[in-house]
Each structure stands twice: as C-alpha cells, then as structure tokens.
Design a protein around this motif. Sequence first.
Motif, mmCIF file in Angstrom:
data_model
loop_
_atom_site.group_PDB
_atom_site.id
_atom_site.type_symbol
_atom_site.label_atom_id
_atom_site.label_comp_id
_atom_site.label_asym_id
_atom_site.label_seq_id
_atom_site.Cartn_x
_atom_site.Cartn_y
_atom_site.Cartn_z
ATOM 1 N N PHE A 78 0.839 -1.203 0.000
ATOM 2 C CA PHE A 78 0.000 0.000 0.000
ATOM 3 C C PHE A 78 0.876 1.256 0.000
ATOM 4 C CE2 PHE A 78 -2.087 3.474 2.218
ATOM 5 C CZ PHE A 78 -3.210 3.638 1.432
ATOM 6 N N CYS A 79 1.893 1.275 0.842
ATOM 7 C CA CYS A 79 2.781 2.440 0.907
ATOM 8 C C CYS A 79 3.468 2.681 -0.432
ATOM 9 C CB CYS A 79 3.816 2.248 2.013
ATOM 10 S SG CYS A 79 3.087 2.241 3.666
ATOM 11 N N ARG A 80 3.835 1.622 -1.121
ATOM 12 C CA ARG A 80 4.456 1.771 -2.440
ATOM 13 C C ARG A 80 3.463 2.353 -3.448
ATOM 14 N NH1 ARG A 80 9.433 -0.290 -3.061
ATOM 15 N NH2 ARG A 80 10.173 -1.734 -1.465
ATOM 16 N N ARG A 81 2.203 1.930 -3.404
ATOM 17 C CA ARG A 81 1.193 2.463 -4.328
ATOM 18 C C ARG A 81 0.992 3.955 -4.111
ATOM 19 N NH1 ARG A 81 -3.593 -0.662 -2.875
ATOM 20 N NH2 ARG A 81 -4.680 0.717 -4.276
ATOM 21 N N VAL A 82 0.937 4.378 -2.860
ATOM 22 C CA VAL A 82 0.801 5.811 -2.571
ATOM 23 C C VAL A 82 2.055 6.548 -3.029
ATOM 24 C CG1 VAL A 82 0.548 7.544 -0.756
ATOM 25 C CG2 VAL A 82 -0.809 5.447 -0.670
ATOM 26 N N SER A 83 3.229 5.989 -2.756
ATOM 27 C CA SER A 83 4.486 6.615 -3.176
ATOM 28 C C SER A 83 4.561 6.731 -4.697
ATOM 29 C CB SER A 83 5.679 5.808 -2.664
ATOM 30 O OG SER A 83 5.734 5.839 -1.257
ATOM 31 N N GLU A 84 4.104 5.716 -5.418
ATOM 32 C CA GLU A 84 4.105 5.766 -6.881
ATOM 33 C C GLU A 84 3.189 6.871 -7.393
ATOM 34 O OE1 GLU A 84 3.065 1.772 -7.992
ATOM 35 O OE2 GLU A 84 5.057 0.997 -7.477
ATOM 36 N N ALA A 85 2.026 7.045 -6.753
ATOM 37 C CA ALA A 85 1.114 8.121 -7.156
ATOM 38 C C ALA A 85 1.778 9.482 -6.937
ATOM 39 C CB ALA A 85 -0.204 8.029 -6.381
ATOM 40 N N ILE A 86 2.464 9.642 -5.828
ATOM 41 C CA ILE A 86 3.176 10.901 -5.551
ATOM 42 C C ILE A 86 4.273 11.112 -6.593
ATOM 43 C CG2 ILE A 86 4.701 12.056 -3.911
ATOM 44 C CD1 ILE A 86 3.023 10.687 -1.676
ATOM 45 N N ASP A 87 5.003 10.051 -6.924
ATOM 46 C CA ASP A 87 6.065 10.159 -7.931
ATOM 47 C C ASP A 87 5.506 10.555 -9.298
ATOM 48 O OD1 ASP A 87 7.942 9.467 -6.035
ATOM 49 O OD2 ASP A 87 8.125 7.374 -6.711
#
Length: 61
Positions: free
Chosen positions: A22-31
């Motif tokens: 989940f944290c990676r999915r949010v981080s990818e959206a921010i990226d």
Amino acid sequence: MSTPPHGLPRYRVLTGPDDESFCRRVSEAIDLGYELHEGPAVTFNGERVIVAQAVVWPARP
C-alpha cells in the motif's frame, strides 16, 4: 503536465491493508505528480488495519 498520465483520473482513492505494498502504491502516485488530499482514513476489519488515502492531480495554470 496538465492531466494525469496513462488516462488516470484527477482524483483517486487508494485503499488496502496497511503494508509495504500500500505504501508503495501511494508513493508511486506521488512520484507521478499526485498530491495527498488530507490525511488517510484508517480502520480495523477484525484481522488487520485497512487504510484509504485520497490523492488529487494538482491544478496547474
């Protein structure tokens, strides 16, 4: 870029267990350029913590 890439919507709510994925999915959206909208919503489903995080594409002039 005035619109999100890959045909993604301007507003998204990401949900899932509070884990690395989940944290990676949010981080990818921010990226990609999304911004967090408010803080996350968190609940417990009896087995694990579930998180929801809204992200928005910023309005650019």
